[in-house]
Design a protein around this motif. Structure first.
Motif, PDB file in Angstrom:
ATOM      1  N   ALA A 178     -10.895 -37.202 -17.053  1.00 44.54           N
ATOM      2  CA  ALA A 178     -11.764 -37.351 -18.227  1.00 44.54           C
ATOM      3  C   ALA A 178     -12.985 -38.203 -17.897  1.00 44.54           C
ATOM      4  N   ALA A 179     -12.780 -39.276 -17.126  1.00 47.23           N
ATOM      5  CA  ALA A 179     -13.904 -40.149 -16.768  1.00 47.23           C
ATOM      6  C   ALA A 179     -14.890 -39.455 -15.846  1.00 47.23           C
ATOM      7  N   SER A 180     -14.421 -38.478 -15.069  1.00 45.66           N
ATOM      8  CA  SER A 180     -15.305 -37.737 -14.150  1.00 45.66           C
ATOM      9  C   SER A 180     -15.759 -36.407 -14.743  1.00 45.66           C
ATOM     10  N   ASP A 181     -15.556 -36.233 -16.051  1.00 44.29           N
ATOM     11  CA  ASP A 181     -16.014 -35.038 -16.790  1.00 44.29           C
ATOM     12  C   ASP A 181     -15.410 -33.735 -16.267  1.00 44.29           C
ATOM     13  N   GLN A 182     -14.196 -33.800 -15.782  1.00 43.99           N
ATOM     14  CA  GLN A 182     -13.519 -32.571 -15.346  1.00 43.99           C
ATOM     15  C   GLN A 182     -12.624 -32.003 -16.448  1.00 43.99           C
ATOM     16  N   LEU A 183     -12.524 -32.720 -17.561  1.00 45.32           N
ATOM     17  CA  LEU A 183     -11.835 -32.181 -18.732  1.00 45.32           C
ATOM     18  C   LEU A 183     -12.468 -32.778 -19.978  1.00 45.32           C
ATOM     19  N   ASP A 184     -12.204 -32.141 -21.105  1.00 46.78           N
ATOM     20  CA  ASP A 184     -12.747 -32.574 -22.386  1.00 46.78           C
ATOM     21  C   ASP A 184     -11.949 -33.779 -22.891  1.00 46.78           C
ATOM     22  N   GLY A 185     -12.585 -34.934 -22.948  1.00 45.58           N
ATOM     23  CA  GLY A 185     -11.888 -36.150 -23.361  1.00 45.58           C
ATOM     24  C   GLY A 185     -11.883 -36.393 -24.855  1.00 45.58           C
ATOM     25  N   SER A 186     -12.444 -35.485 -25.626  1.00 47.82           N
ATOM     26  CA  SER A 186     -12.552 -35.712 -27.074  1.00 47.82           C
ATOM     27  C   SER A 186     -11.198 -35.641 -27.783  1.00 47.82           C
ATOM     28  N   ARG A 187     -10.212 -35.000 -27.167  1.00 49.96           N
ATOM     29  CA  ARG A 187      -8.905 -34.834 -27.811  1.00 49.96           C
ATOM     30  C   ARG A 187      -7.863 -35.834 -27.324  1.00 49.96           C
TER      31      ARG A 187
END
Length: 509
Positions: free
Chosen positions: A91-100
């Protein structure tokens, strides 16, 4: 985004405190720093997470990675934080959507291949997550445990990739559903033991029935080979199945010990029978980060101690407080952990080192017998509501094809009816009656009270023994369908004091 926050749960006894995992990526020399009081297994997460991310075809950031496990003063152990750390890095490296991420809690160990492995203590973590209104995501290996207690969405995955695809809304994860009727095997199908397996010993079977009806602690005293262990092992066939709440409590403790939980018979009351060489931590719990012992694994069930005098005296005396309080508190420098320990104690022992103290088989003097029995402290023996002698069978019993008495199912039906009476009267089983409740529900007529007092003085019994005799008498009266305790009920309860009579007889010699 260079900062991600992921939720997980630690394992502290039957509690699962929240752990907030903060992952920060910054410029500088690539490295991995883990803070927040992790023990060695947690520190090793760095290598597992790195290999899991690479083998799952994700990019491991060439940056300075700082992972904080908050709160910082809570000890963390095990591999349960591998999955949330990996999710935080992605999530911190923007490889997945961290909004959930704030909707879920993650618990699971990672293999180097990216596969998810089960961990111990999942049931407390799921229950705590449900209270926090978040959905747990766990390993497939823990799905059966989750199905026992899940009241809302609990997801399970087989590998890291499935979790990431789910968070990115690309795939759906399966839910851990409730047990089906097919997997929740009924009582009659799960027990092959029966009271009719035991030849004779009708008096001992009667004591076992009373113990089951009132949940009284029971001691079998007799020569070897008379059926003491067989009688004890049949007790669970007489007891009612656990309620949903009791089953969840017991499963929460059992889940702390991996590969112990019986998923198909999870409402059957546990029967624990540790060997007499068991250490103090093995019996009451312990360790650097305390784990439950046998008394906690027997919660809501039966703890059977065979060859009772062979246990270390300090180990047996450690049971005295849990028998009264129904819990055990283990204190360490960095933690104070409470485990439930409400169990029914059943024990068996020989009356002497050679197994006999009377008759032609006797090869010991009264002094030797007394020394043998003195391995057990008086306060510990005082915790037994009933002690009964299981004698050698009379000649001809082994060849007899006569009636062997009631079956376990027949006795169990009586026990269920009696327990319904007790719950309707006091809201609890007779063994748990308080002093005021004993005064209310175990009133005696003056002549009966005098009879009991004379018997207590003759046997030299304590006030605790007096209360236990009244509780047993109340159970005997319930089995007889009587509203009031009669002198015959008191006499029968006093008859189940074989150890007291033996000690008195030996003292006189």
């Amino acid at each position: 985004m260079s900062l991600a926050i992921v939720y997980s749960r630690a394992s502290m006894g039957v509690q699962a405190p929240l752990v907030t995992i903060e992952v920060h990526l910054s410029n500088g020399k690539p490295g991995f720093t883990l803070v927040g009081l992790p023990e060695k297994t947690v520190k090793e997460a760095q290598d597992r997470v790195r290999s899991a991310l690479i083998n799952a075809q994700f990019k491991y950031p060439a940056k300075r990675i700082t992972v904080n496990l908050a709160p910082a003063d809570l000890p963390k152990e095990g591999g349960r934080f591998d999955l949330p750390i990996a999710i935080g890095i992605l999530a911190a490296s923007d490889q997945l959507d961290g909004s959930r991420l704030k909707q879920f809690e993650f618990v699971g160990e990672l293999a180097l291949t990216g596969e998810l492995r089960g961990v111990h203590g999942v049931i407390p973590a799921i229950l705590a997550a449900q209270k926090a209104k978040r959905s747990p995501i766990i390993a497939y290996q823990n799905a059966n445990e989750a199905s026992l207690v899940s009241e809302q969405e609990t997801y399970f995955a087989k590998n890291l990739l499935e979790v990431v695809q789910f968070l990115n809304n690309q795939e759906k994860l399966p839910l851990a559903s409730l047990l089906t009727q097919e997997s929740a095997v009924g009582f009659s199908a799960k027990n092959h033991l029966d009271l009719t397996d035991i030849i004779g010993q009708q008096h001992a079977k009667r004591a076992l029935t009373i113990a089951a009806a009132g949940q009284h602690n029971l001691l079998f005293l007799g020569p070897p080979g008379t059926g003491k262990t067989m009688l004890a092992s049949r007790l669970t066939t007489l007891l009612p199945e656990m309620t949903d709440l009791e089953a969840i409590e017991t499963a929460s403790v059992t889940s702390l010990v991996q590969n112990e939980l019986n998923f198909h018979n999870w409402k059957q009351r546990p029967f624990r029978a540790p060997h007499h060489s068991a250490s103090l931590p093995a019996l009451v719990g312990g360790g650097t980060i305390p784990k439950p012992g046998e008394i906690s694994l027997a919660h809501n069930g039966v703890l059977f101690l065979d060859e009772l005098p062979e246990f270390e005296r300090k180990v047996l005396d450690a049971l005295r407080q849990p028998l009264e309080s129904g819990e055990i508190i283990i204190s360490r420098a960095n933690a104070k952990i409470q485990f439930p320990a409400s169990f029914q104690l059943v024990a068996a022992m020989n009356p002497s080192p050679t197994g006999h103290y009377t008759g032609t088989h006797n090869r010991t003097s009264p002094q030797q017998v007394m020394r043998y029995l003195n391995r057990l402290s008086g306060p510990f023996l005082d915790r037994f509501d009933l002690s009964i002698e299981v004698p050698l069978l009379p000649q001809g019993s082994l060849q007899s094809t006569g009636d062997r008495g009631e079956t376990s199912q027949q006795v169990r039906e009586k026990v269920l009816k009696v327990r319904e009476i007790q719950l309707a009267r006091a809201g609890k089983i007779n063994a748990y009656l308080s002093s005021k409740e004993i005064e209310r529900d175990c009133k005696l007529q003056d002549k009966d009270a005098l009879f009991l007092e004379n018997a207590l003085n003759k046997l030299g019994l304590s006030v605790r023994a007096y209360h236990r005799i009244l509780k047993v008498s109340r159970t005997i009266a319930d089995l007889s369908g009587e509203k009031e305790i009669q002198q015959s009920h008191l006499a029968e309860a006093l008859g189940y004091r074989a150890m007291d009579r033996l000690l008195q007889k030996l003292s006189a010699t």
